[in-house]
Design an enzyme around this catalytic site. Sequence first.
Site, PDB file in Angstrom:
ATOM      1  N   GLU A   1      -4.798  17.415 -10.973  1.00  0.00           N
ATOM      2  CA  GLU A   1      -5.367  17.594 -12.312  1.00  0.00           C
ATOM      3  C   GLU A   1      -6.869  17.872 -12.232  1.00  0.00           C
ATOM      4  O   GLU A   1      -7.657  17.264 -12.941  1.00  0.00           O
ATOM      5  CB  GLU A   1      -5.109  16.330 -13.154  1.00  0.00           C
TER       6      GLU A   1
ATOM      7  N   HIS B   1       7.735  10.621 -29.300  1.00  0.00           N
ATOM      8  CA  HIS B   1       6.683  11.485 -28.752  1.00  0.00           C
ATOM      9  C   HIS B   1       7.049  12.960 -28.948  1.00  0.00           C
ATOM     10  O   HIS B   1       6.242  13.760 -29.421  1.00  0.00           O
ATOM     11  CB  HIS B   1       6.497  11.162 -27.274  1.00  0.00           C
TER      12      HIS B   1
ATOM     13  N   GLU C   1       9.776  19.224 -25.617  1.00  0.00           N
ATOM     14  CA  GLU C   1       9.046  19.481 -24.361  1.00  0.00           C
ATOM     15  C   GLU C   1       9.607  20.725 -23.671  1.00  0.00           C
ATOM     16  O   GLU C   1       8.879  21.481 -23.033  1.00  0.00           O
ATOM     17  CB  GLU C   1       9.149  18.277 -23.417  1.00  0.00           C
TER      18      GLU C   1
ATOM     19  N   ASN D   1      -0.501  20.626 -21.741  1.00  0.00           N
ATOM     20  CA  ASN D   1      -0.920  19.910 -22.950  1.00  0.00           C
ATOM     21  C   ASN D   1      -0.678  20.718 -24.232  1.00  0.00           C
ATOM     22  O   ASN D   1      -1.039  20.275 -25.321  1.00  0.00           O
ATOM     23  CB  ASN D   1      -2.408  19.555 -22.831  1.00  0.00           C
TER      24      ASN D   1
ATOM     25  N   LYS E   1       7.476  23.279 -14.677  1.00  0.00           N
ATOM     26  CA  LYS E   1       6.484  22.222 -14.475  1.00  0.00           C
ATOM     27  C   LYS E   1       5.976  22.250 -13.033  1.00  0.00           C
ATOM     28  O   LYS E   1       4.771  22.130 -12.779  1.00  0.00           O
ATOM     29  CB  LYS E   1       7.053  20.843 -14.817  1.00  0.00           C
TER      30      LYS E   1
ATOM     31  N   ARG F   1      -3.287  22.260 -14.947  1.00  0.00           N
ATOM     32  CA  ARG F   1      -2.324  21.301 -15.487  1.00  0.00           C
ATOM     33  C   ARG F   1      -2.541  21.042 -16.973  1.00  0.00           C
ATOM     34  O   ARG F   1      -1.648  20.575 -17.678  1.00  0.00           O
ATOM     35  CB  ARG F   1      -2.434  19.986 -14.698  1.00  0.00           C
TER      36      ARG F   1
ATOM     37  N   HIS G   1       0.053  19.145 -27.561  1.00  0.00           N
ATOM     38  CA  HIS G   1      -0.157  17.706 -27.403  1.00  0.00           C
ATOM     39  C   HIS G   1      -1.445  17.187 -28.037  1.00  0.00           C
ATOM     40  O   HIS G   1      -1.558  15.988 -28.275  1.00  0.00           O
ATOM     41  CB  HIS G   1      -0.117  17.323 -25.923  1.00  0.00           C
TER      42      HIS G   1
ATOM     43  N   HIS H   1      -0.342  14.337 -30.085  1.00  0.00           N
ATOM     44  CA  HIS H   1      -0.761  12.962 -29.767  1.00  0.00           C
ATOM     45  C   HIS H   1      -1.465  12.326 -30.962  1.00  0.00           C
ATOM     46  O   HIS H   1      -1.294  11.128 -31.242  1.00  0.00           O
ATOM     47  CB  HIS H   1      -1.743  12.971 -28.586  1.00  0.00           C
TER      48      HIS H   1
ATOM     49  N   LYS I   1       2.844  11.746 -11.148  1.00  0.00           N
ATOM     50  CA  LYS I   1       2.010  10.787 -11.883  1.00  0.00           C
ATOM     51  C   LYS I   1       2.822   9.563 -12.296  1.00  0.00           C
ATOM     52  O   LYS I   1       3.971   9.677 -12.703  1.00  0.00           O
ATOM     53  CB  LYS I   1       1.432  11.436 -13.145  1.00  0.00           C
TER      54      LYS I   1
ATOM     55  N   ARG J   1       0.809  -1.236   0.000  1.00  0.00           N
ATOM     56  CA  ARG J   1       0.000   0.000   0.000  1.00  0.00           C
ATOM     57  C   ARG J   1       0.839   1.281   0.000  1.00  0.00           C
ATOM     58  O   ARG J   1       0.400   2.316   0.481  1.00  0.00           O
ATOM     59  CB  ARG J   1      -0.981   0.019   1.167  1.00  0.00           C
TER      60      ARG J   1
END
Length: 466
Positions: free
Chosen positions: A249, A277, A197, A258, A239, A254, A261, A265, A155, A133
Site C-alpha cells: 500500500e 458494509h 464489492e 477504494n 484484486k 491499491r 468507499h 464508509h 492484510k 513471531r
Amino acid sequence: MTSRPADAASDRALDFVLRSTDAVTRVEVRSGLLCEFGPLYHRTFDERPAVVITDEVVAGLHLGELADALRAAHVEPFVQVVPPGEVSKTFDQLGQVQDAMARRALGPNVVVVGLGGGVVCDLAGMVAATWIRGVELALVPTTLEACIDACIGGKAAVNLPAGKNLVGVFHPARLVGIDARCLKTLPSRDVRAGLAESIKHALLTDDGFLEWHEGSAGRVLSLDEATMDELIRRNLRIKARIVERDPWERTGERMLLNLGHTIGHAVEAACAFRLRHGECVAIGLAAAARLSAWASLCDRALVDRVDAVLTQYGLALSLAGFVEDRGAPPSQPASADGRAELPQASADGYAESSAAAHGSNAGRTGLPTAGHESAAGLTGLPAAGHESDAGRTGLPAAGHGSDARRTGLSAAVRPESVLDYCRRDKKALAGSLRFVLLEGVGRPVVRSDVPLELVERACRFAIEGD
Ligand SMILES: NC(=O)c1ccc[n+]([C@@H]2O[C@H](COP(=O)([O-])OP(=O)(O)OC[C@H]3O[C@@H](n4cnc5c(N)ncnc54)[C@H](O)[C@@H]3O)[C@@H](O)[C@H]2O)c1
Ligand SMILES: [Zn+2]
C-alpha cells in the site's frame, strides 16, 4: 503479488506470489472443497498441527465438515470458537486464542486456519502473524465479502477503542480454500452486500466483467455453483492484479480498491454501522459515478449503467432507497445539531462509533460505548441484530428519493454528517478529499481536486437520492 499460471493439477487453482516477501498464496476455488480440505491441507502443510479459528455461527454450520476433512488427513484440529461479529476483532480475543494455544503447548510448526467471514479471517491473520513471531496461515472464507476480498491481499487487523482496523499486519495466507456452497447458508442480504464489492471490481476493469454481471444476475442471486465459482475467481484475479502492483500500500495503486468507499464508509459511519458494509459501498459507487459525471470525467450513460447494475442486484443507490424499518422508523435527526458523533481515526479511513458495529452487532464490538449515549441513540437509528434485521432495511425500495421514504433512514442522517465523515477519511490529504472516480469502465482515476460543492452534492445524493 503476481499471478502464476494455473496449477497443472487443476485448472481451477490460482497461484499468487507476494513478490516483496516471496510468500506464495495458493488459492483454490471449488464447490465441495470443504469436505476435501484434508488433502489440500496435507499437500501444503503435511501433518502439521492445525488450530482452527471460527465463530459461533459458522461453527454450527460448516465446522463439522472441515474438522472431519482434517481428521481424515491425520490432522486433529484444535478448535477455537469466538463470538460472531466485530467484537472478536480485538486484542482481548487475540490474547484469549493465543493463551489457549500456549496451554496446548503449540509450537512454531502450528498452522492457523481461519474458517469464517472477514472478521475471522482478520483475527486468524493476526493470530498467525504474532504467534511465536509468525506461523503459517490458511483461510477458508465463508462470506462473499471474505471470499472476494478479505482472504487475499495479506492484510489482517484488529480494532482498537479508538477506531477500526488500527492495529494490523501484512501476513498473507499460504493456502486459501473457497467453497461457494458455504454461501448458501448466508442470509441473502449478506450475499447482496458482498456483490457490491464484486460490482466495484467490475468497474475497475475493462475485461467484460461488468457485462458479465449485467447478464448473470439471475444465476448469481440464486447462488448457482458454477456461476459463483466464476464470480469468485474473477474477483480474486482483479484484486490480485492490483495488489501485486502495490503489495504494501505504498505506490497508491491499491487506493483504486477504494472506489465507492470514501462516501460509502462515511455513510456506514453516519448510520452508526446499522447497514452492511457492502450496502454502503453500493451507495458510495452510485455517488462516485455521479461525482465522475459532474466533474466531466465521464458521461451520464455511465451513471445510468452503474445505477442499473446495482439495482439489478437488489442494492439501494441511496439511503432513501431503503425500505423503512418494520418497527418504529427513526424520525429524529442524529443529535441536537443534526450530527452523529464523529468516530475516531481508522486505518481504513473510518472508524466505528460507539456501540454499533459492522453487521449490526450492536453493543458487541470491542469499540467503545459513547459515554452517556449509544450510537443508536445519537443517530436515532434502531438497534439491530445480525439475523433479525433482514426485513428492516435490507430491501431496497423501487426507485428512490420520494419524500415518504425520507422519513426513514435518510431522515436520520444529514448530508453534512456524511461530509464530516468523508473529511476524516485517512485518504483525505491535509483537508483535501481524495476520491477514486471513473473516466469509464476500467478507467479509474484518483482525484484530490473535486470541488467541495460537488462533494456536498454527492453526499446529499447518498442520503436523499436524485
Ligand atoms: N483484511 C482485508 O483485506 C479485509 C477486506 C475486506 C473486509 N475485511 C474485514 O472483514 C470484516 C467484514 O467481513 P464480513 O462481511 O464477512 O463479516 P463477518 O465476518 O462479521 O460475517 C458476517 C456474519 O455472517 C456470519 N457468517 C459467516 N459465514 C456465514 C455463512 N456461510 N452462513 C451464515 N452465516 C455466516 C458470521 O457469523 C457473522 O455473523 C470487517 O471487519 C472488515 O474490516 C478485511
Ligand atoms: Zn469494502
